[in-house]
Design a protein around this motif. Structure first.
Motif: not given
Length: 326
Positions: A302-309, A3-13
């Motif tokens: 793919p999931l691991d490129r969610a930041g690029e999306a 899954a893709i998790q967001l733990s801190r606010f910020g940029g796509p990374e």
């Protein structure tokens, strides 16, 4: 599951791939193997803590997914097993969780997909399709000159087509750059204006015989809204559907009043009961499956490129819907 998790606010990374236990369907729920998860611009704003609502972290983003039912909880019809379904997670008790390989949600809220409708297209018809459909129901375009900003985006591409189907007299698309303008014209717009040019509101007035658009559906907000008022006809209606990005000043509102114009707010969720949700999605799915409505997929990741999306959306480089493919 991944899954893709967001733990801190910020940029796509900040969007990180994590391994989590697979969810277990509770009573009344189904477990869905995700084949496509939709990405929305407001999720990029949420990731950066620039949205109207600040989510609790950590979280798995994603409010819409489509896939196949893999398991059912107690009290759920086993006939759902193996069914292709849409999961409008934004209506569930856990509205975020779509950026993952598996999701659970209430069986009462999943909507079957026609065999001819791809999973990716189904994601485009949830938040964005429902927004377009209900904008037109709230403020009908019948026999009006209509302006659609961001006409090559997820909501815009559907608004252009649906407004035409629902009787707009004149359909004007607004977008940035020749490629996006040409694309909007290919969807059925009568004319297209480049709103990166300083004189574009005057161009809209020229196209409408000097009057301006009778109705404008503003899904962008920010500084654009004041410019849209310049393209709006006297007595026209601007429908504001960009929650958290309202930028009109008091002087703009005074000018609006002086021209007998109206400003109407739009929020999707208050319009959707479970029955309305299912009926509306079924209508959109059938229209797309039959070819009456064209769904454009502007990016697959793919999931691991969610930041690029997310970056693609934020830089306004996409047309249509951007999706994750777990």
């Amino acid at each position: 599951m991944k899954a893709i998790q967001l733990s801190r606010f910020g940029g796509p990374e900040m969007l990180e791939v994590v391994d989590l236990p697979a969810p277990v369907p509770q009573a009344g729920e189904v477990l869905i193997r995700v084949h496509a998860a939709g990405i929305n611009f407001f999720e990029a704003l949420m990731r950066a803590d620039r949205y109207a609502v600040t989510p609790q972290l950590p979280m798995i983003p994603g409010v819409e997914a489509a896939g196949v039912v893999e398991a059912v909880g107690q009290g759920v019809d086993v006939g759902l097993l193996g069914r292709r379904v849409a999961a409008p997670l934004f209506m569930s008790q856990r509205p975020h969780s779509g950026y993952a390989e598996q999701v659970t949600m209430s069986a009462d809220l999943v909507v079957p997909l026609p065999d001819a409708l791809p999973f990716e297209a189904a994601t485009a018809l949830m938040v964005q399709g429902l927004t377009a459909l209900h904008l037109l129901r709230q403020s009908p375009p019948d026999d009006k000159a209509v302006l659609v900003p961001a006409a090559s985006g997820g909501v815009g591409t559907l608004l252009v087509q649906l407004a035409r189907l629902k009787g707009a007299r004149q359909m004007i698309a607004a977008a940035g750059g020749k490629a996006k303008l040409d694309f909007a014209l290919s969807l059925g717009a009568d004319a297209a204006v480049d709103y990166t040019k300083p004189d574009w509101p005057a161009r809209v007035r020229d196209l409408t015989g000097g009057e301006g658009a009778n109705i404008i559906y503003d899904t962008v907000g920010g500084a654009l809204t004041a410019a849209l008022l310049e393209a709006l006809a006297s007595g026209g209606e601007l429908v504001f559907a960009a929650l958290g990005r309202f930028g009109l000043a008091a002087s703009d509102l005074e000018r609006l009043i002086g021209r007998n114009q109206s400003l109407r707010g739009f929020a999707l969720l208050p319009l959707l009961s479970a029955d309305v949700l299912r009926a509306s999605l079924s209508e959109l799915f059938q229209m797309a499956a039959s070819g009456l409505l064209q769904v454009t997929i502007g990016g697959r990741f793919p999931l691991d490129r969610a930041g690029e999306a997310h970056r693609l959306l934020e830089e306004r480089r996409s047309t249509g819907k951007v999706v994750l493919i777990p």
